[in-house]
Design a protein around this motif. Sequence first.
Motif, PDB file in Angstrom:
ATOM      1  N   LYS A 189       0.812  -1.224   0.000  1.00 23.01           N
ATOM      2  CA  LYS A 189       0.000   0.000   0.000  1.00 23.01           C
ATOM      3  C   LYS A 189       0.844   1.273   0.000  1.00 23.01           C
ATOM      4  N   PHE A 190       2.165   1.129   0.081  1.00 26.51           N
ATOM      5  CA  PHE A 190       3.036   2.306   0.146  1.00 26.51           C
ATOM      6  C   PHE A 190       3.647   2.606  -1.218  1.00 26.51           C
ATOM      7  N   ASP A 191       3.807   3.901  -1.494  1.00 28.76           N
ATOM      8  CA  ASP A 191       4.508   4.321  -2.710  1.00 28.76           C
ATOM      9  C   ASP A 191       6.016   4.203  -2.541  1.00 28.76           C
ATOM     10  N   VAL A 192       6.482   4.534  -1.343  1.00 29.54           N
ATOM     11  CA  VAL A 192       7.916   4.538  -1.036  1.00 29.54           C
ATOM     12  C   VAL A 192       8.127   3.839   0.297  1.00 29.54           C
ATOM     13  N   ILE A 193       9.153   3.002   0.367  1.00 26.66           N
ATOM     14  CA  ILE A 193       9.540   2.350   1.620  1.00 26.66           C
ATOM     15  C   ILE A 193      11.008   2.639   1.864  1.00 26.66           C
ATOM     16  N   VAL A 194      11.307   3.234   3.014  1.00 27.81           N
ATOM     17  CA  VAL A 194      12.683   3.548   3.390  1.00 27.81           C
ATOM     18  C   VAL A 194      13.074   2.625   4.538  1.00 27.81           C
ATOM     19  N   VAL A 195      14.117   1.815   4.331  1.00 29.23           N
ATOM     20  CA  VAL A 195      14.537   0.845   5.342  1.00 29.23           C
ATOM     21  C   VAL A 195      15.861   1.306   5.929  1.00 29.23           C
ATOM     22  N   ALA A 196      15.829   1.695   7.202  1.00 22.47           N
ATOM     23  CA  ALA A 196      17.014   2.242   7.872  1.00 22.47           C
ATOM     24  C   ALA A 196      17.095   1.707   9.293  1.00 22.47           C
ATOM     25  N   THR A 197      17.170   0.378   9.401  1.00 22.98           N
ATOM     26  CA  THR A 197      17.181  -0.264  10.719  1.00 22.98           C
ATOM     27  C   THR A 197      18.576  -0.684  11.172  1.00 22.98           C
ATOM     28  N   GLY A 198      19.498  -0.846  10.208  1.00 26.58           N
ATOM     29  CA  GLY A 198      20.812  -1.366  10.546  1.00 26.58           C
ATOM     30  C   GLY A 198      20.810  -2.872  10.742  1.00 26.58           C
ATOM     31  N   TYR A 199      19.775  -3.528  10.223  1.00 27.44           N
ATOM     32  CA  TYR A 199      19.645  -4.986  10.379  1.00 27.44           C
ATOM     33  C   TYR A 199      19.363  -5.615   9.021  1.00 27.44           C
ATOM     34  N   HIS A 200      20.293  -6.441   8.537  1.00 31.55           N
ATOM     35  CA  HIS A 200      20.115  -7.117   7.258  1.00 31.55           C
ATOM     36  C   HIS A 200      18.996  -8.147   7.354  1.00 31.55           C
ATOM     37  N   GLY A 201      18.070  -8.078   6.409  1.00 33.38           N
ATOM     38  CA  GLY A 201      16.940  -8.999   6.423  1.00 33.38           C
ATOM     39  C   GLY A 201      15.704  -8.414   7.072  1.00 33.38           C
ATOM     40  N   THR A 202      15.702  -7.104   7.332  1.00 25.22           N
ATOM     41  CA  THR A 202      14.507  -6.460   7.890  1.00 25.22           C
ATOM     42  C   THR A 202      13.307  -6.739   6.994  1.00 25.22           C
ATOM     43  N   LEU A 203      13.501  -6.583   5.682  1.00 26.14           N
ATOM     44  CA  LEU A 203      12.518  -6.974   4.664  1.00 26.14           C
ATOM     45  C   LEU A 203      13.284  -7.675   3.548  1.00 26.14           C
ATOM     46  N   ASP A 204      12.562  -8.313   2.637  1.00 22.88           N
ATOM     47  CA  ASP A 204      13.258  -8.891   1.478  1.00 22.88           C
ATOM     48  C   ASP A 204      12.555  -8.499   0.198  1.00 22.88           C
ATOM     49  N   ASN A 205      13.245  -8.700  -0.907  1.00 23.25           N
ATOM     50  CA  ASN A 205      12.765  -8.157  -2.174  1.00 23.25           C
ATOM     51  C   ASN A 205      11.539  -8.874  -2.737  1.00 23.25           C
ATOM     52  N   THR A 206      11.088  -9.936  -2.092  1.00 21.17           N
ATOM     53  CA  THR A 206       9.854 -10.591  -2.532  1.00 21.17           C
ATOM     54  C   THR A 206       8.611  -9.867  -2.027  1.00 21.17           C
ATOM     55  N   GLN A 207       8.785  -8.888  -1.143  1.00 24.83           N
ATOM     56  CA  GLN A 207       7.650  -8.226  -0.495  1.00 24.83           C
ATOM     57  C   GLN A 207       7.191  -6.968  -1.222  1.00 24.83           C
ATOM     58  N   PHE A 208       7.820  -6.635  -2.346  1.00 25.11           N
ATOM     59  CA  PHE A 208       7.532  -5.376  -3.028  1.00 25.11           C
ATOM     60  C   PHE A 208       6.890  -5.636  -4.388  1.00 25.11           C
ATOM     61  N   ILE A 209       6.244  -4.612  -4.915  1.00 26.55           N
ATOM     62  CA  ILE A 209       5.548  -4.754  -6.191  1.00 26.55           C
ATOM     63  C   ILE A 209       6.000  -3.663  -7.166  1.00 26.55           C
TER      64      ILE A 209
END
Length: 268
Positions: A189-209
């Motif tokens: 549902k988001f236009d832009v997602i900014v990932v800035a957690t400092g943790y690899h694997g917070t999200l993965d590329n299968t979750q985006f459209i």
Amino acid sequence: MKAVINTLYEAKLAELKEIIDTDSVPVQLTIVTVGDDPASKVYVRNKVRLFEALELPCHHIILPEEGTTQGDLDSLAAKTDHPILFQLPLPNGLEAPDLPAAVDVDGFGSEALGQLVLGQNPVLPCTVQAAIDIIELHCGEFSFPGLKVAILGRSNIVGKPLAIELINRQSTISSFNSRSDLAAVDWNKFDVIVVATGYHGTLDNTQFIEGQLIIDVGINRIDGKLVGDIKHQDGHLSDAAITPVPGGVGRLTCLNVLGNAVKLCQAK
């Protein structure tokens, strides 16, 4: 996406060169490091090289990890009359001095952040400016009002100031942190997602459209490789536009140190 970042970098660098040459702005920077952190050495080297390439003074002060006190850092901050930054992380519980906005090239101090809340800030934190530049290039200069943006991470360096700047630009913000149930979120549902957690694997590329812009701010070293906070699943190519690591946000962040120094020196 890497080619887009490179184009943006070259365009911004050319613009800064023109300002420096035509306005004859006496731009200079002081960088203070404490100790011998390997990552800090890389970041500082990139900044120094950028200034040297433009024949601009960049003073690098290296203090020993043992024996350096908070008073030493505060004294350097009090004496400066031009842009200065204290390279993070600092060891032994030391903290970057709370700089006046006029010399705060990182934009991390309380005065600069207070001005950010009021929409009166002279500069944005360098990584925040990088994210804004990428959004503007990808989504359009006039796309910010109503833009649906998810920000993962609540640091004072990226997450919080980015959220404030996007609110100032009338975007719709959703903020997530380590206590958030990320598995329950519909990321589509988001236009832009900014990932800035400092943790690899917070999200993965299968979750985006397709159509989404994903800005990966993280820099992690896994098995000797530099990777972001987003895990790229083998064999899966996302239809979303995802910034690369390395060669993405970090490259623009370094350039924005120069850009902020130019703005602060112009304002003197």
